[in-house]
Motif scaffolding. Structure first.
Motif, PDB file in Angstrom:
ATOM      1  N   GLU A 268       0.807  -1.224   0.000  1.00 35.12           N
ATOM      2  CA  GLU A 268       0.000   0.000   0.000  1.00 35.12           C
ATOM      3  C   GLU A 268       0.843   1.278   0.000  1.00 35.12           C
ATOM      4  OE1 GLU A 268      -3.867  -0.813   2.582  1.00 35.12           O
ATOM      5  OE2 GLU A 268      -2.028  -1.533   3.592  1.00 35.12           O
ATOM      6  N   ALA A 269       2.167   1.132   0.066  1.00 30.38           N
ATOM      7  CA  ALA A 269       3.051   2.298   0.206  1.00 30.38           C
ATOM      8  C   ALA A 269       2.949   3.260  -0.969  1.00 30.38           C
ATOM      9  CB  ALA A 269       4.488   1.839   0.390  1.00 30.38           C
ATOM     10  N   GLU A 270       2.906   2.742  -2.182  1.00 30.87           N
ATOM     11  CA  GLU A 270       2.845   3.628  -3.341  1.00 30.87           C
ATOM     12  C   GLU A 270       1.562   4.455  -3.332  1.00 30.87           C
ATOM     13  OE1 GLU A 270       3.228   3.625  -8.200  1.00 30.87           O
ATOM     14  OE2 GLU A 270       3.484   1.740  -7.121  1.00 30.87           O
ATOM     15  N   GLY A 271       0.441   3.836  -3.011  1.00 30.18           N
ATOM     16  CA  GLY A 271      -0.825   4.562  -2.919  1.00 30.18           C
ATOM     17  C   GLY A 271      -0.794   5.619  -1.827  1.00 30.18           C
ATOM     18  N   ALA A 272      -0.162   5.290  -0.706  1.00 32.98           N
ATOM     19  CA  ALA A 272      -0.044   6.247   0.397  1.00 32.98           C
ATOM     20  C   ALA A 272       0.801   7.447  -0.020  1.00 32.98           C
ATOM     21  CB  ALA A 272       0.550   5.559   1.624  1.00 32.98           C
ATOM     22  N   LEU A 273       1.886   7.187  -0.757  1.00 35.32           N
ATOM     23  CA  LEU A 273       2.725   8.287  -1.246  1.00 35.32           C
ATOM     24  C   LEU A 273       1.945   9.202  -2.179  1.00 35.32           C
ATOM     25  CD1 LEU A 273       6.172   6.564  -1.878  1.00 35.32           C
ATOM     26  CD2 LEU A 273       5.657   8.367  -0.239  1.00 35.32           C
ATOM     27  N   HIS A 274       1.113   8.627  -3.021  1.00 32.75           N
ATOM     28  CA  HIS A 274       0.278   9.443  -3.916  1.00 32.75           C
ATOM     29  C   HIS A 274      -0.692  10.308  -3.105  1.00 32.75           C
ATOM     30  CE1 HIS A 274       1.668   7.993  -7.773  1.00 32.75           C
ATOM     31  NE2 HIS A 274       1.526   6.738  -7.365  1.00 32.75           N
ATOM     32  N   LYS A 275      -1.289   9.730  -2.075  1.00 27.08           N
ATOM     33  CA  LYS A 275      -2.202  10.507  -1.219  1.00 27.08           C
ATOM     34  C   LYS A 275      -1.481  11.670  -0.567  1.00 27.08           C
ATOM     35  CE  LYS A 275      -5.447   6.890   0.188  1.00 27.08           C
ATOM     36  NZ  LYS A 275      -5.920   6.103   1.330  1.00 27.08           N
ATOM     37  N   LEU A 276      -0.268  11.428  -0.057  1.00 19.89           N
ATOM     38  CA  LEU A 276       0.513  12.490   0.575  1.00 19.89           C
ATOM     39  C   LEU A 276       0.865  13.574  -0.435  1.00 19.89           C
ATOM     40  CD1 LEU A 276       2.892  10.371   2.826  1.00 19.89           C
ATOM     41  CD2 LEU A 276       1.091  11.913   3.620  1.00 19.89           C
ATOM     42  N   HIS A 277       1.296  13.156  -1.622  1.00 16.64           N
ATOM     43  CA  HIS A 277       1.691  14.114  -2.661  1.00 16.64           C
ATOM     44  C   HIS A 277       0.515  14.981  -3.100  1.00 16.64           C
ATOM     45  CE1 HIS A 277       3.927  15.800  -5.981  1.00 16.64           C
ATOM     46  NE2 HIS A 277       2.968  15.428  -6.806  1.00 16.64           N
ATOM     47  N   GLU A 278      -0.658  14.370  -3.191  1.00 16.17           N
ATOM     48  CA  GLU A 278      -1.857  15.094  -3.624  1.00 16.17           C
ATOM     49  C   GLU A 278      -2.509  15.885  -2.498  1.00 16.17           C
ATOM     50  OE1 GLU A 278      -4.172  11.839  -5.048  1.00 16.17           O
ATOM     51  OE2 GLU A 278      -2.888  11.514  -6.810  1.00 16.17           O
ATOM     52  N   GLY A 279      -2.027  15.702  -1.274  1.00 12.35           N
ATOM     53  CA  GLY A 279      -2.627  16.387  -0.136  1.00 12.35           C
ATOM     54  C   GLY A 279      -3.918  15.737   0.326  1.00 12.35           C
ATOM     55  N   ALA A 280      -4.196  14.535  -0.157  1.00 10.65           N
ATOM     56  CA  ALA A 280      -5.439  13.845   0.175  1.00 10.65           C
ATOM     57  C   ALA A 280      -5.390  13.141   1.525  1.00 10.65           C
ATOM     58  CB  ALA A 280      -5.775  12.825  -0.919  1.00 10.65           C
ATOM     59  N   ALA A 281      -4.214  13.076   2.131  1.00 12.35           N
ATOM     60  CA  ALA A 281      -4.084  12.368   3.407  1.00 12.35           C
ATOM     61  C   ALA A 281      -4.273  13.300   4.595  1.00 12.35           C
ATOM     62  CB  ALA A 281      -2.712  11.695   3.493  1.00 12.35           C
ATOM     63  N   GLY A 282      -4.397  14.590   4.351  1.00 17.51           N
ATOM     64  CA  GLY A 282      -4.516  15.536   5.455  1.00 17.51           C
ATOM     65  C   GLY A 282      -3.248  15.518   6.290  1.00 17.51           C
ATOM     66  N   ALA A 283      -3.403  15.524   7.588  1.00 17.50           N
ATOM     67  CA  ALA A 283      -2.248  15.512   8.488  1.00 17.50           C
ATOM     68  C   ALA A 283      -1.841  14.090   8.864  1.00 17.50           C
ATOM     69  CB  ALA A 283      -2.571  16.315   9.755  1.00 17.50           C
TER      70      ALA A 283
END
Length: 100
Positions: free
Chosen positions: A72-87
């Motif tokens: 799931e790491a690649e998907g998590a990195l995309h979320k962080l890059h897009e700002g979709a993960a919040g804090a």
């Protein structure tokens, strides 16, 4: 802006450790008239880290995180890059590496 109002006038400091996903909007006049400061560092030293951990413990502050598998790491990195993960931060469960 709301964070600045929580700081003690003339001595309060907002410290940003690490990078944030989106630009931080701060009220310039709020900083000027309150005498507060904003500082930043990519990393904190050992003393700063210990002080932060003690502060968080005393004030019952905990991070927002999600434990993920290595797959799931690649998907998590995309979320962080897009700002979709919040804090939220992601922690990779190391025993899932052998499943790759």
């Amino acid at each position: 802006g709301q964070l600045i109002s929580t700081l003690k006038p003339n001595t309060g400091t907002l410290v940003l450790l690490g990078a944030i996903a989106k630009p931080l909007n701060l009220p310039a006049f709020g900083l000027l008239f309150s005498g507060t400061r904003v500082e930043g560092s990519l990393i904190g030293g050992c003393g700063q880290t210990q002080e932060m951990l003690e502060f968080c413990h005393e004030n019952k502050i905990a991070p927002s995180f999600e434990i993920i598998s290595a797959k799931e790491a690649e998907g998590a990195l995309h979320k962080l890059h897009e700002g979709a993960a919040g804090a939220k931060r992601f922690v990779i469960k190391m025993d899932t590496l052998k499943q790759m």
